[in-house]
Design a protein around this motif. Sequence first.
Motif, short mmCIF file in Angstrom:
data_model
loop_
_atom_site.label_atom_id
_atom_site.label_comp_id
_atom_site.label_asym_id
_atom_site.label_seq_id
_atom_site.Cartn_x
_atom_site.Cartn_y
_atom_site.Cartn_z
N PHE A 82 -1.87 -11.63 -25.51
CA PHE A 82 -1.41 -10.25 -25.60
C PHE A 82 -0.27 -9.90 -24.65
O PHE A 82 0.15 -8.75 -24.61
N ILE A 83 0.19 -10.83 -23.87
CA ILE A 83 1.36 -10.56 -23.03
C ILE A 83 2.58 -11.15 -23.74
O ILE A 83 2.63 -12.34 -24.03
N TRP A 84 3.54 -10.29 -24.07
CA TRP A 84 4.77 -10.70 -24.75
C TRP A 84 5.94 -10.38 -23.85
O TRP A 84 6.09 -9.25 -23.40
N GLU A 85 6.74 -11.37 -23.59
CA GLU A 85 7.95 -11.17 -22.80
C GLU A 85 9.12 -11.79 -23.54
O GLU A 85 8.93 -12.67 -24.38
N ASP A 86 10.29 -11.36 -23.21
CA ASP A 86 11.51 -11.83 -23.86
C ASP A 86 11.67 -13.34 -23.69
O ASP A 86 11.64 -13.86 -22.58
N GLY A 87 11.82 -14.06 -24.79
CA GLY A 87 12.13 -15.48 -24.78
C GLY A 87 10.96 -16.43 -24.55
O GLY A 87 11.16 -17.63 -24.45
N THR A 88 9.74 -15.93 -24.47
CA THR A 88 8.61 -16.82 -24.19
C THR A 88 7.86 -17.26 -25.45
O THR A 88 6.97 -18.09 -25.37
N TYR A 89 8.20 -16.70 -26.61
CA TYR A 89 7.45 -16.97 -27.84
C TYR A 89 7.38 -18.45 -28.18
O TYR A 89 6.28 -18.97 -28.42
N PRO A 90 8.48 -19.21 -28.24
CA PRO A 90 8.38 -20.62 -28.61
C PRO A 90 7.52 -21.44 -27.64
O PRO A 90 6.73 -22.29 -28.06
N THR A 91 7.65 -21.16 -26.37
CA THR A 91 6.86 -21.87 -25.37
C THR A 91 5.38 -21.55 -25.54
O THR A 91 4.52 -22.44 -25.50
N ARG A 92 5.07 -20.28 -25.72
CA ARG A 92 3.68 -19.86 -25.88
C ARG A 92 3.07 -20.42 -27.15
O ARG A 92 1.90 -20.78 -27.18
N LYS A 93 3.88 -20.54 -28.20
CA LYS A 93 3.38 -21.11 -29.46
C LYS A 93 3.00 -22.58 -29.25
O LYS A 93 1.99 -23.04 -29.77
N ARG A 94 3.79 -23.30 -28.48
CA ARG A 94 3.46 -24.71 -28.19
C ARG A 94 2.21 -24.82 -27.31
O ARG A 94 1.43 -25.77 -27.45
N GLN A 95 2.00 -23.90 -26.42
CA GLN A 95 0.87 -23.94 -25.50
C GLN A 95 -0.42 -23.35 -26.07
O GLN A 95 -1.48 -23.45 -25.46
N ALA A 96 -0.34 -22.76 -27.25
CA ALA A 96 -1.49 -22.04 -27.82
C ALA A 96 -2.70 -22.93 -28.04
O ALA A 96 -3.83 -22.46 -28.01
N ASP A 97 -2.51 -24.23 -28.25
CA ASP A 97 -3.64 -25.14 -28.48
C ASP A 97 -4.60 -25.18 -27.29
O ASP A 97 -5.77 -25.51 -27.46
N GLN A 98 -4.13 -24.84 -26.11
CA GLN A 98 -4.98 -24.84 -24.93
C GLN A 98 -5.95 -23.66 -24.91
O GLN A 98 -6.95 -23.68 -24.20
N TYR A 99 -5.66 -22.62 -25.71
CA TYR A 99 -6.42 -21.39 -25.64
C TYR A 99 -7.15 -21.03 -26.93
O TYR A 99 -8.08 -20.23 -26.90
N MET A 100 -6.69 -21.57 -28.06
CA MET A 100 -7.25 -21.12 -29.35
C MET A 100 -7.26 -22.25 -30.36
O MET A 100 -6.55 -23.25 -30.21
N SER A 101 -8.07 -22.04 -31.41
CA SER A 101 -8.16 -23.03 -32.48
C SER A 101 -6.89 -22.99 -33.33
O SER A 101 -6.10 -22.04 -33.27
N GLU A 102 -6.71 -24.01 -34.12
CA GLU A 102 -5.52 -24.11 -34.98
C GLU A 102 -5.46 -22.96 -35.99
O GLU A 102 -4.39 -22.41 -36.24
#
Length: 185
Positions: A82-102
């Motif tokens: 739920f934290i969105w900052e400018d330019g972090t979307y692609p990085t967060r999408k790659r890291q999402a596997d650490q926090y949530m299911s596919e």
Amino acid sequence: MALTSRHLLWLVLFCLLLSISANVYQYRSMATDESHRIVEKDEKNVLPKTTVSDPPISINEQEQEQKSVISKSAERFITFAFIWEDGTYPTRKRQADQYMSESLKRILFASNGSDSKFTASVSDIEVFPRRDDSEHCLVRFQRTLTIDASGYEETSEELVELKFIYQGGRYIVDQMKSLQTSGGV
């Protein structure tokens, strides 16, 4: 008095008789103690089966530790999702596997990028693990959305239910459900 072979024979027989009687006495006392030990051993085996006791403390400690791990994982997930900052979307999408299911990742990170027109932050995260199912919890937090162009800011109370699965040596969120009556997550 001279020691004759007859006297020597009687002395040896007397010592032999004493030795045999001592051995018999020792055998009987050991047999009595052994049967007593067997009875005690049987009683020890029977008592735990017939008595009802509270669960061991170690199970409660394990449950508390699991709840603590679930709570920390829930806080990390809420902060990440739920934290969105400018330019972090692609990085967060790659890291999402650490926090949530596919499957949850496909829902929350459906697009390839963000248009960076708003930012979001969270605060006051409270986690409430369920008593009957430690892999479920409710999370209440405040989310603040800010539209970058105008500076408009909106704060809302959010309540979500999270369901965790154990994967890759850690708990990750498998399902998320908004419990708000209006709006949504």
